[in-house]
Design a protein around this motif. Structure first.
Motif, PDB file in Angstrom:
ATOM      1  N   ASP A 151       2.637  -0.937   6.945  1.00  0.00           N
ATOM      2  CA  ASP A 151       1.514  -1.688   7.529  1.00  0.00           C
ATOM      3  C   ASP A 151       0.669  -0.776   8.422  1.00  0.00           C
ATOM      4  O   ASP A 151      -0.564  -0.795   8.354  1.00  0.00           O
ATOM      5  CB  ASP A 151       2.076  -2.872   8.339  1.00  0.00           C
ATOM      6  CG  ASP A 151       0.991  -3.620   9.073  1.00  0.00           C
ATOM      7  OD1 ASP A 151       0.219  -4.323   8.405  1.00  0.00           O
ATOM      8  OD2 ASP A 151       0.896  -3.488  10.306  1.00  0.00           O
ATOM      9  N   MET A 154      -1.852   1.379   6.502  1.00  0.00           N
ATOM     10  CA  MET A 154      -2.873   0.767   5.635  1.00  0.00           C
ATOM     11  C   MET A 154      -4.256   0.976   6.260  1.00  0.00           C
ATOM     12  O   MET A 154      -4.487   0.572   7.390  1.00  0.00           O
ATOM     13  CB  MET A 154      -2.638  -0.738   5.494  1.00  0.00           C
ATOM     14  CG  MET A 154      -1.325  -1.144   4.870  1.00  0.00           C
ATOM     15  SD  MET A 154      -1.270  -1.161   3.072  1.00  0.00           S
ATOM     16  CE  MET A 154      -2.773  -1.895   2.593  1.00  0.00           C
ATOM     17  N   ASP A 157      -8.480  -1.598   1.591  1.00  0.00           N
ATOM     18  CA  ASP A 157      -8.002  -2.795   0.894  1.00  0.00           C
ATOM     19  C   ASP A 157      -6.744  -2.531   0.076  1.00  0.00           C
ATOM     20  O   ASP A 157      -5.995  -3.459  -0.235  1.00  0.00           O
ATOM     21  CB  ASP A 157      -9.094  -3.305  -0.057  1.00  0.00           C
ATOM     22  CG  ASP A 157     -10.193  -4.044   0.701  1.00  0.00           C
ATOM     23  OD1 ASP A 157     -10.024  -4.263   1.925  1.00  0.00           O
ATOM     24  OD2 ASP A 157     -11.206  -4.398   0.066  1.00  0.00           O
ATOM     25  N   PHE A 158      -6.555  -1.258  -0.313  1.00  0.00           N
ATOM     26  CA  PHE A 158      -5.427  -0.940  -1.192  1.00  0.00           C
ATOM     27  C   PHE A 158      -4.602   0.201  -0.595  1.00  0.00           C
ATOM     28  O   PHE A 158      -4.996   0.805   0.398  1.00  0.00           O
ATOM     29  CB  PHE A 158      -5.946  -0.609  -2.601  1.00  0.00           C
ATOM     30  CG  PHE A 158      -6.687  -1.769  -3.218  1.00  0.00           C
ATOM     31  CD1 PHE A 158      -5.999  -2.909  -3.626  1.00  0.00           C
ATOM     32  CD2 PHE A 158      -8.075  -1.746  -3.345  1.00  0.00           C
ATOM     33  CE1 PHE A 158      -6.678  -4.009  -4.154  1.00  0.00           C
ATOM     34  CE2 PHE A 158      -8.761  -2.833  -3.874  1.00  0.00           C
ATOM     35  CZ  PHE A 158      -8.062  -3.969  -4.276  1.00  0.00           C
ATOM     36  N   ASP A 167      -0.431   0.462  -5.852  1.00  0.00           N
ATOM     37  CA  ASP A 167      -0.391  -0.965  -5.487  1.00  0.00           C
ATOM     38  C   ASP A 167       0.584  -1.724  -6.382  1.00  0.00           C
ATOM     39  O   ASP A 167       1.274  -2.644  -5.932  1.00  0.00           O
ATOM     40  CB  ASP A 167      -1.791  -1.570  -5.605  1.00  0.00           C
ATOM     41  CG  ASP A 167      -2.750  -0.932  -4.611  1.00  0.00           C
ATOM     42  OD1 ASP A 167      -2.598  -1.182  -3.409  1.00  0.00           O
ATOM     43  OD2 ASP A 167      -3.622  -0.161  -5.048  1.00  0.00           O
ATOM     44  N   ARG A 190      -1.941  -6.248   8.226  1.00  0.00           N
ATOM     45  CA  ARG A 190      -2.677  -5.556   7.154  1.00  0.00           C
ATOM     46  C   ARG A 190      -1.903  -5.584   5.846  1.00  0.00           C
ATOM     47  O   ARG A 190      -2.473  -5.768   4.769  1.00  0.00           O
ATOM     48  CB  ARG A 190      -2.962  -4.104   7.576  1.00  0.00           C
ATOM     49  CG  ARG A 190      -4.129  -4.031   8.531  1.00  0.00           C
ATOM     50  CD  ARG A 190      -4.358  -2.642   9.026  1.00  0.00           C
ATOM     51  NE  ARG A 190      -3.282  -2.241   9.932  1.00  0.00           N
ATOM     52  CZ  ARG A 190      -3.312  -1.167  10.706  1.00  0.00           C
ATOM     53  NH1 ARG A 190      -4.341  -0.356  10.645  1.00  0.00           N
ATOM     54  NH2 ARG A 190      -2.317  -0.887  11.517  1.00  0.00           N
ATOM     55  N   TRP A 194      -3.096  -7.298   2.362  1.00  0.00           N
ATOM     56  CA  TRP A 194      -3.028  -6.529   1.096  1.00  0.00           C
ATOM     57  C   TRP A 194      -2.235  -7.323   0.065  1.00  0.00           C
ATOM     58  O   TRP A 194      -2.636  -7.428  -1.104  1.00  0.00           O
ATOM     59  CB  TRP A 194      -2.372  -5.163   1.361  1.00  0.00           C
ATOM     60  CG  TRP A 194      -1.880  -4.506   0.119  1.00  0.00           C
ATOM     61  CD1 TRP A 194      -2.602  -3.719  -0.725  1.00  0.00           C
ATOM     62  CD2 TRP A 194      -0.570  -4.599  -0.455  1.00  0.00           C
ATOM     63  NE1 TRP A 194      -1.823  -3.322  -1.791  1.00  0.00           N
ATOM     64  CE2 TRP A 194      -0.566  -3.850  -1.645  1.00  0.00           C
ATOM     65  CE3 TRP A 194       0.618  -5.250  -0.071  1.00  0.00           C
ATOM     66  CZ2 TRP A 194       0.566  -3.732  -2.453  1.00  0.00           C
ATOM     67  CZ3 TRP A 194       1.741  -5.134  -0.865  1.00  0.00           C
ATOM     68  CH2 TRP A 194       1.707  -4.378  -2.049  1.00  0.00           C
ATOM     69  N   HIS A 195      -1.100  -7.892   0.508  1.00  0.00           N
ATOM     70  CA  HIS A 195      -0.228  -8.608  -0.426  1.00  0.00           C
ATOM     71  C   HIS A 195      -0.966  -9.806  -1.028  1.00  0.00           C
ATOM     72  O   HIS A 195      -0.895 -10.058  -2.239  1.00  0.00           O
ATOM     73  CB  HIS A 195       1.052  -9.054   0.301  1.00  0.00           C
ATOM     74  CG  HIS A 195       2.018  -9.735  -0.591  1.00  0.00           C
ATOM     75  ND1 HIS A 195       2.139 -11.100  -0.675  1.00  0.00           N
ATOM     76  CD2 HIS A 195       2.894  -9.233  -1.507  1.00  0.00           C
ATOM     77  CE1 HIS A 195       3.052 -11.402  -1.574  1.00  0.00           C
ATOM     78  NE2 HIS A 195       3.530 -10.306  -2.102  1.00  0.00           N
ATOM     79  N   ARG A 197      -4.171 -10.120  -1.381  1.00  0.00           N
ATOM     80  CA  ARG A 197      -5.244  -9.588  -2.239  1.00  0.00           C
ATOM     81  C   ARG A 197      -4.690  -9.178  -3.603  1.00  0.00           C
ATOM     82  O   ARG A 197      -5.214  -9.551  -4.652  1.00  0.00           O
ATOM     83  CB  ARG A 197      -5.842  -8.376  -1.511  1.00  0.00           C
ATOM     84  CG  ARG A 197      -7.075  -7.797  -2.106  1.00  0.00           C
ATOM     85  CD  ARG A 197      -7.630  -6.693  -1.186  1.00  0.00           C
ATOM     86  NE  ARG A 197      -7.871  -7.149   0.174  1.00  0.00           N
ATOM     87  CZ  ARG A 197      -7.268  -6.644   1.258  1.00  0.00           C
ATOM     88  NH1 ARG A 197      -6.420  -5.643   1.169  1.00  0.00           N
ATOM     89  NH2 ARG A 197      -7.533  -7.135   2.444  1.00  0.00           N
TER      90      ARG A 197
END
Ligand SMILES: N[C@@H](CCC(=O)N[C@@H](CS)C(=O)NCC(=O)O)C(=O)O
Length: 206
Positions: A151, A154, A157-158, A167, A190, A194-195, A197
């Motif tokens: 985390d 990060m 976004d990826f 990813d 974060r 991400w998860h 997304r």
């Protein structure tokens, strides 16, 4: 091509299914039921001497194992969209993050799974492998720590720039963690975003 596969929650075959889905490809699959020990049958050992899934059987009858290596093979055959990067920097960065999530996060999760998760107790006994529950518990704390570390790393976004194989590998690992009661830590905002997304992608259902 034929994919020797296993259903969720098995994290490694899922990577290949997701990768194929991102490429818009379908290949015939054969389920190898781990719960029934089919992965240790002579016919499967002949495909992969480690007795693991996934295995990709090529049209000439030869086989490839290791989920990330199978994905690299698919990328070489079908370069678009690039999921292992295009420029030298992208390629190096994505490879770095694949290795980091596997070694930093998956290794402690795997130690919990084989040493102290109830679902593997009978299996490990049948395989004649001694479990070390204290070691497993130490790794539970380590796994939470490594998720928090991920985390903290990060930035966008990826995991490694644009959406990539990093990813896919990370999602397979984070979801396996949740399956064995090691969810994303509460403060890891974060990583949680991400998860959400990445889980919304159609390939995540593959
Ligand atoms: N490094 C391998 C790991 C493969 C692996 O551990 N697969 C699991 C299923 S997710 C398995 O077959 N486990 C049974 C065993 O190791 O005996 C990969 O990335 O494909």
């Amino acid at each position: 091509m034929k994919l020797y596969d296993e259903n969720m929650p098995a994290p490694n075959p899922r990577r290949v299914r997701m990768f194929l889905a991102e490429k818009g490809l379908t290949v015939p699959t054969v389920r190898v039921q781990l719960g029934k020990g089919e992965h240790k049958s002579p016919s499967h050992i002949a495909r992969n001497a480690l007795g693991q899934v996934p295995v990709l059987e090529l049209d000439d009858g030869s086989t490839l194992s290791e989920s990330v290596s199978i994905c690299r093979y698919i990328e070489a055959l079908h370069p678009e969209p690039p999921l292992f990067g295009r420029t030298p920097k992208e390629i190096g960065t994505i490879d770095m993050w694949i290795r980091r999530v596997e070694m930093q996060v998956m290794v402690p999760l795997g130690a919990v799974w084989v040493n102290c998760h109830p679902a593997t107790e009978a299996y490990m006994k049948a395989m004649g492998v001694k479990r070390f529950p204290d070691y497993g518990e130490q790794n539970r704390a380590r796994a939470f720590n490594r998720l928090e570390w991920l985390d903290s790393q990060m930035e966008g976004d990826f995991i490694a720039g644009d959406f990539s194989a990093a990813d896919i590998v990370a999602l397979s690992i984070v979801d396996f963690g949740a399956f064995i009661d090691i969810p994303i830590p509460p403060g890891a905002r974060r990583l949680r975003a991400w998860h959400e997304r990445v889980s919304k992608r159609r390939s995540a259902k593959a």
